[in-house]
Structure formats: structure tokens, C-alpha cells
Motif scaffolding. Structure first.
Motif, short mmCIF file in Angstrom:
data_model
loop_
_atom_site.label_atom_id
_atom_site.label_comp_id
_atom_site.label_asym_id
_atom_site.label_seq_id
_atom_site.Cartn_x
_atom_site.Cartn_y
_atom_site.Cartn_z
N LEU A 153 0.83 -1.21 0.00
CA LEU A 153 0.00 0.00 0.00
C LEU A 153 0.87 1.26 0.00
O LEU A 153 0.59 2.22 -0.74
N LEU A 154 1.91 1.25 0.84
CA LEU A 154 2.79 2.41 0.90
C LEU A 154 3.53 2.62 -0.42
O LEU A 154 3.72 3.75 -0.88
N GLY A 155 3.97 1.51 -1.03
CA GLY A 155 4.67 1.61 -2.30
C GLY A 155 3.79 2.16 -3.40
O GLY A 155 4.18 3.08 -4.14
N LEU A 156 2.56 1.62 -3.51
CA LEU A 156 1.64 2.12 -4.52
C LEU A 156 1.22 3.56 -4.22
O LEU A 156 1.04 4.37 -5.14
N GLY A 157 1.09 3.87 -2.91
CA GLY A 157 0.74 5.24 -2.54
C GLY A 157 1.83 6.22 -2.96
O GLY A 157 1.54 7.30 -3.48
N ALA A 158 3.10 5.83 -2.74
CA ALA A 158 4.21 6.69 -3.15
C ALA A 158 4.24 6.86 -4.66
O ALA A 158 4.49 7.95 -5.19
N LEU A 159 3.98 5.76 -5.38
CA LEU A 159 3.96 5.82 -6.85
C LEU A 159 2.89 6.78 -7.36
O LEU A 159 3.15 7.67 -8.17
#
Length: 356
Positions: A138-144
Motif C-alpha cells: 500500500l505504501l509503495g503504490l501510494g508513493a507511486l
């Protein structure tokens, strides 16, 4: 009293040439000549702008007698001699040259966030023993998506601002000196060298970190971070150099005009036909590149969300092995890069064919 007489008087009062007034209004010098010869009449938006420049009312400008009014205490004059930047072109282009590379770099920084959070999932020493797999995704996709949305927001807003400036000033008289051109060339060389150096340093550092520590996530994150910095420097330097090519700006501005706007430009019919052809070519390139990037986006998103299943694996197996750098979705961003290259090729080919 006629509009022609008022206009001639107001120009003389401010020691303003026809060319200088034309630049302030965003029209050709021939337009001002025809107004003063009573062969044509300015549009309402130009009349309103003249009222602002000459500090008078619309009724007085069109129907009154401004030759009898008291002289303006501090008349807004345009200096005589070499051409000057009366439209704020240089300031606008400097801002535009910063906003565009910042928007592009935001996309790359989004990938940095994705790689960082995906690859530190469960890594000891990070956030009290590592981030849980679900939260890391979730954090990775949010950063993307944060990087993508930020980039889109910057590019769209700066693009709209630039488009409005071009429509307000479709013709700019070249005012840059040889010294300013030399400075722009020096900046281009420095920016390209520094940008390529940053990208090369990222590649070398990535290989070193991965070889010495085996931290693939750190190597990838550092690589993309230095790529973002390098891209920013190269794009900025290139746009700062392009800004001094006033002739190219004037040609590009003609491409942004609508057909009815081109019909109102006071130029020979042969030149008007060239402008219409340039406009049709521009629209054709826009349509083709729009389709290319739409297809690239569909492929990239499909690759991102369905890559594991299409490759016969799952997110669970990828997370368990901590091998997202080598996973089917590691290079989901490639379609956008390929799409950009294809758009550049299409632009070159279509302009070459239409120019024959």
C-alpha cells in the motif's frame, strides 16, 4: 474624432512604435498599420487591452477626442532602441523551464518510493523489524501514485499557463543579446554533462551497492533518485536553451492557433496557408501521440496489477521471496518510456513528410 487619430496620438505621447504596441497586444505590426490606416478594426479584447495600456475608457478611445486631455503625469513608455522584453517572456519561460522538469522528475521519484517500500518489506532494522507485506504494498503504490499525480498536476497547470501566454502573445520580437545566447549555450553544456554524470553515477553506485551489500532495493532506489536528478538537469538546461530561439517560439505559437485565428492574421495568403498546414500537422501529431500514450498507459497498468498472474505466479510468492526487483512488474514503467520514444519518432517523421 476617429479611433485612428486617438491611437496615433496615444502612441506618440508614449514614444511607442507600431512594433512595440503590436508586441504588447500580441498582434503583428501589420495589424497596427491597418488600424491606423482605417483598413481594419481591432477586436474587442484588443481594444480593452489598449485602454489598459493608455489608461483611458473604451468610449473615449473609440469615439472621444483624447488629443485634448491633459498629458499623463507618468506616461507608460516603451524604450527606444534595441528590442526589449515588454511581454515578460523571459520571466515566463524561466518559470516554465523549472516546472516541466520538476513534473517529469516527480514521476521518477514515485518509482523510488515504490521500490523502497516494496523492497524493505520485512527487512530487519527498518521501522522496528520491517514493514508488513500488505502495508508495504500500500505504501509503495501510494508513493507511486503520489509521484504520478504530483507530476501530472505540475505539468497540466504549467502547460495551461504556457498555453494562455502563447495565445496572448503569439508573436515576440527577438530581444536576446549575443551574451545572453552564449550564457544559454553554456548552461546547456553544463546541464547535459551534469545530468548524464548523475545518471552514470547512479548506475555505478547501484552496481557497487548491490555487489557489496546485496541490498537490491537500496541500489534500485538510489539509481532512480539519481536518474530523477539527472533528468531534471538535462530537461531544464534544454528548455532554458530553447527559450532563446524566438523564431521557433513564433512558429510553435502559430501551431496553437485555431483556424479562425489564423484567418485573422494580417499576413500574405501564402504565409497563411503555411500556418494552416502547420496547424493540421500539429493536430495530426497530437492525435497519434495521444493514442500511443493511452495504449502505453493501459499496458503499464495491466503489467503492474496483472503481471504476476500473467507470468504464472502471485503477489504472495513474490513477497515471500523478496524479489520484486526481478518480478514481472519490476519494469511496468517501460511502456511509458517506449511510448515517449515512439511519439518523438512520429513527430519527426510526420513533420518531415508534411514538409516535403
Amino acid at each position: 474624432m476617429s479611433f485612428r487619430t486617438n491611437l496615433q496620438y496615444l502612441r506618440a505621447e508614449r514614444h511607442m512604435t507600431q512594433e512595440q504596441l503590436a508586441m504588447l497586444l500580441g498582434v503583428s505590426r501589420q495589424s497596427v498599420t491597418k488600424w491606423e490606416a482605417e483598413k481594419s478594426y481591432p477586436e474587442m479584447d484588443k481594444l480593452i487591452k489598449m485602454c489598459q495600456i493608455f489608461e483611458c475608457s473604451l468610449d473615449d478611445l473609440v469615439q472621444g477626442d483624447l488629443t485634448d486631455r491633459d498629458p499623463v503625469p507618468v506616461a507608460a513608455t516603451v524604450p527606444s532602441g534595441p528590442a526589449t522584453d515588454v511581454c515578460g517572456y523571459d520571466e515566463h519561460m524561466r518559470k516554465y523551464s523549472k516546472h516541466v522538469p520538476t513534473g517529469v522528475a516527480s514521476f521518477v521519484l514515485g518509482i523510488v518510493g515504490l521500490v523502497f517500500f516494496e523492497e524493505t518489506s520485512g527487512t530487519p532494522g527498518f521501522f522496528n523489524g520491517g514493514i508488513a507485506s500488505g502495508w508495504s504494498e500500500l505504501l509503495g503504490l501510494g508513493a507511486l501514485f503520489l509521484g504520478v499525480l504530483t507530476g501530472i498536476g505540475i505539468l497540466v497547470s504549467s502547460g495551461m499557463e504556457h498555453s494562455a501566454f502563447v495565445k496572448a502573445h503569439p508573436f515576440i520580437e527577438d530581444f536576446y543579446t549575443e551574451e545572453e545566447r552564449l550564457q544559454a549555450r553554456r548552461l546547456l553544456v553544463k546541464g547535459v554533462i551534469a545530468g548524464l554524470g548523475s545518471i552514470f553515477a547512479g548506475v555505478m553506485l547501484c552496481a557497487f551497492v548491490e555487489r557489496e551489500s546485496g541490498a537490491g532495493w537500496a541500489a534500485a532506489a538510489v539509481l532512480f533518485l539519481l536518474v530523477a536528478i539527472g533528468v531534471w538537469m538535462i530537461v531544464y538546461a534544454g528548455m532554458m536553451y530553447d527559450r532563446i530561439d524566438i523564431a521557433d517560439y513564433n512558429r510553435s505559437a502559430a501551431e496553437e492557433l485555431e483556424m479562425e485565428d489564423i484567418a485573422r492574421i494580417d499576413v500574405p495568403e501564402a504565409v497563411r496557408d503555411e500556418l494552416r498546414s502547420a496547424r493540421r500537422t500539429h493536430k495530426k501529431i497530437e492525435a497519434i501521440c495521444g493514442v500511443i500514450m493511452l495504449v502505453a498507459t493501459i499496458i503499464a497498468l495491466t503489467w503492474l496489477f496483472m503481471g504476476p498472474s500473467l507470468a504464472g505466479t502471485t503477489w504472495d510468492t513474490i513477497d515471500a521471496g523478496h524479489a520484486a526487483v526481478d518480478s514481472p512488474v519490476s519494469y511496468f514503467w517501460l511502456p511509458w518510456m517506449v511510448g515517449g520514444i515512439l511519439c518523438a519518432i512520429v513527430t519527426i517523421v510526420i513533420k518531415a513528410l508534411d514538409g516535403d
